[in-house]
Design an enzyme around this catalytic site. Structure first.
Site, PDB file in Angstrom:
ATOM      1  N   ASP A  87       3.643  -5.320   2.677  1.00  0.00           N
ATOM      2  CA  ASP A  87       2.581  -4.713   1.744  1.00  0.00           C
ATOM      3  C   ASP A  87       1.552  -5.924   1.268  1.00  0.00           C
ATOM      4  O   ASP A  87       1.243  -6.442   0.380  1.00  0.00           O
ATOM      5  CB  ASP A  87       3.176  -4.605   0.306  1.00  0.00           C
ATOM      6  CG  ASP A  87       4.477  -3.687   0.319  1.00  0.00           C
ATOM      7  OD1 ASP A  87       4.291  -2.541   1.145  1.00  0.00           O
ATOM      8  OD2 ASP A  87       5.594  -3.991  -0.144  1.00  0.00           O
ATOM      9  N   GLU A  90       2.158   6.080  -2.933  1.00  0.00           N
ATOM     10  CA  GLU A  90       2.622   4.606  -3.406  1.00  0.00           C
ATOM     11  C   GLU A  90       1.512   3.703  -2.985  1.00  0.00           C
ATOM     12  O   GLU A  90       0.615   3.898  -2.196  1.00  0.00           O
ATOM     13  CB  GLU A  90       3.828   4.106  -3.018  1.00  0.00           C
ATOM     14  CG  GLU A  90       4.035   3.760  -1.469  1.00  0.00           C
ATOM     15  CD  GLU A  90       5.473   3.570  -1.082  1.00  0.00           C
ATOM     16  OE1 GLU A  90       6.438   3.665  -1.963  1.00  0.00           O
ATOM     17  OE2 GLU A  90       5.765   2.942  -0.171  1.00  0.00           O
TER      18      GLU A  90
END
Length: 532
Positions: free
Chosen positions: A79, A297
């Site tokens: 991420d 997401e």
């Protein structure tokens, strides 16, 4: 070395007819169904150097001449949030990881792992700190610290890190920490937002300091947290709008993607007035996309002053190697939406099928110069450099049977209609030509990739097409192409869809010079690369 890709007799015929330039990229036919061309696979040791353009070359011989290199950046950051501070590039990511670079290509780790002496943080595990008191652990003494993102707040004269701790798919809370230097150590300041609370444990949160108990009734279904409507409080990403207001976009699956304003003097949340008609909740903020626990997401919003749009990047699919993880993008003229895709639409907040929505920028794909295919490309962030170039950074897994991942940094271009398109290869310092390219530089045979729209483990494999001098496209697709004089803009039309994009001369993963194009149409992306 990897096996030679399956490029068959139809592609070889294109090469025999063209006798022009050659190149590297990949495939599905219109609609995204992978159609790998059949041939015997053979191991190839790529030599690099000058690519032969003799008219009787076979497809396999062409593939064998393309120099290959390992994928990835040499560090592992999940991420990854990419930022530039004081002339240096930084990545911050899940699991208390960080890295820095001077050129966006060579990265050095500056912190990693759940240890008290991780230099990126002042000890998060110190007695009495309380960072994990609400979310808890996984039940075995291990914790989750995810999706770190850093912004410098001038009024605080601090680097402020937003991140989340979590223990289930809904029980999480957003937190923040501050530091005097971009590399830390970041000192924990406290929680900001909670999710996953039942009617019994809501008292452990700050919810009732913002809304009255009667107003909070929709947060529960049978006493349990109603995650079909409300978010999992993870994946925070702060950003400034064009007027200097500070916002934080966040959320994952569950109730979707949400937006809250932040106070630039404190870094704290500014809770809005409730406005149900406009999807604004007093505690969680405004719902931008999603709901119904679908796979959306990792939100990230970037404002582009040239186009005047705010771009909302999200990840679809499951994050594991075979989960179909991918990058989609929507845009809006305002930071709080509405955000729509190329067709002027967005996924329903009720959780209907979301696969048709959002421009798909990246997914599973193979490239001629890479030793393994890229898989599960997502968890993205975006930034604009001092020279005006815009980059997206995401993590990728690989077609190697493991869940190991590394970050990739690619340049982002805007097509003529103001939609982002990704460079086909990770950045090597390329600069797109504002004056465009000569036609003879653009015609020739390209490896071609259509990323399609599916959310699956399919890997787009290469086919060959030729951009002919007369404006037609031949080979594994039939259509037409155009380019603009004194401009980088181009278009490619086939299968009833026109893809609008740009040409850019750059280097592939192994450092070989290629002419590329990247274009978007009907929420799909296509790439091409021509070796010379």
């Amino acid at each position: 070395m990897k096996n030679a890709r399956k490029v068959g007799t139809k592609a070889a015929a294109v090469l025999l007819a063209a006798a022009l330039s050659f190149s590297g990229c990949a495939q599905p036919a219109e609609g995204g169904e992978t159609s790998t061309m059949q041939s015997d696979e053979q191991s190839s040791s790529a030599s690099g150097g000058q690519i032969s353009s003799s008219p009787d070359i076979t497809a396999e011989e062409l593939m064998a001449q393309i120099k290959m290199a390992p994928n990835g950046a040499g560090v592992s950051v999940h991420d990854p949030s990419i930022k530039k501070f004081d002339g240096r590039y930084y990545l911050y990511g899940s699991h208390m990881t960080g890295a820095c670079s001077d050129d966006l290509q060579t990265w050095t780790t500056i912190g990693d792992g759940y240890t008290p002496d991780n230099p990126l943080f002042d000890n998060l595990f110190a007695d009495g700190l309380g960072i994990f008191d609400y979310a808890g652990d996984y039940g075995n003494g291990t914790y989750a610290v995810w999706a770190e993102d850093v912004i410098y707040l001038e009024q605080m004269q601090k680097y402020v890190m937003y991140f989340c701790v979590s223990s289930t798919y809904i029980k999480s809370n957003l937190c923040y920490a501050v530091a005097d230097r971009p590399e830390g150590p970041y000192v924990y300041q406290g929680p900001l937002l909670y999710s996953g609370f039942t009617t019994l444990d809501v008292q452990k949160t700050d919810v009732f300091s913002v809304v009255e108990p009667a107003e909070a009734s929709s947060y529960w279904n049978g006493g349990n947290y109603n995650n079909m409507l409300w978010p999992n409080c993870i994946d925070p990403a702060p950003f400034f709008d064009k007027d200097g207001r500070l916002w934080m976009v966040y959320g994952s699956w569950s109730g979707g993607i949400f937006l809250l304003e932040l106070d630039p003097a404190t870094g704290l949340v500014i809770h809005p007035e409730s406005d149900p008609e406009n999807n604004v909740d007093a505690y969680f903020g405004k719902r931008l996309l999603g709901g119904g626990h679908v796979s959306i997401e990792g939100p990230y919003i970037q404002y582009d002053s040239d186009s005047g749009y705010y771009y909302l990047y999200v990840s679809y699919g499951g994050l594991e190697r075979t989960g179909g993880y991918q990058i989609r993008v929507f845009r809006s003229e305002a930071p709080d939406g509405p955000y729509v895709d190329m067709n002027g639409a967005a996924p329903s907040p009720i959780g209907l099928d979301h696969a048709p929505y959002g421009l798909k920028l990246s997914g599973n794909y193979d490239m001629p110069s890479c030793e393994t295919a890229y898989m599960a490309t997502g968890g993205q962030s975006v930034f604009q450099d001092d020279d005006g170039k815009t980059y997206v950074c995401y993590h990728s897994r690989f077609d190697n049977g493991s869940e190991y991942h590394e970050p990739c940094v690619k340049q982002v271009f805007l097509n003529k209609e103001g939609w982002p398109v990704l460079a086909p290869f990770t950045t090597k310092g390329e600069t797109i030509s504002a004056q465009g390219y000569e036609k003879e530089e653009l015609t020739g045979t390209y490896f071609f990739l259509n990323l399609g729209m599916d959310i699956s483990d399919k890997i787009a494999e290469p086919v060959l097409i030729t951009l002919q001098e007369d404006g037609t496209v031949s080979g594994d697709i039939a259509g037409s192409w155009t380019f603009e004089d004194q401009s980088c803009f181009m278009s490619l039309t086939y299968g009833g869809t026109t893809y609008s994009g740009v040409f850019c001369r750059m280097q592939d993963e192994a450092g070989t010079d290629v002419m590329t194009f990247s274009a978007a149409g009907n929420n799909k992306s296509v790439w091409g690369a021509k070796y010379e």
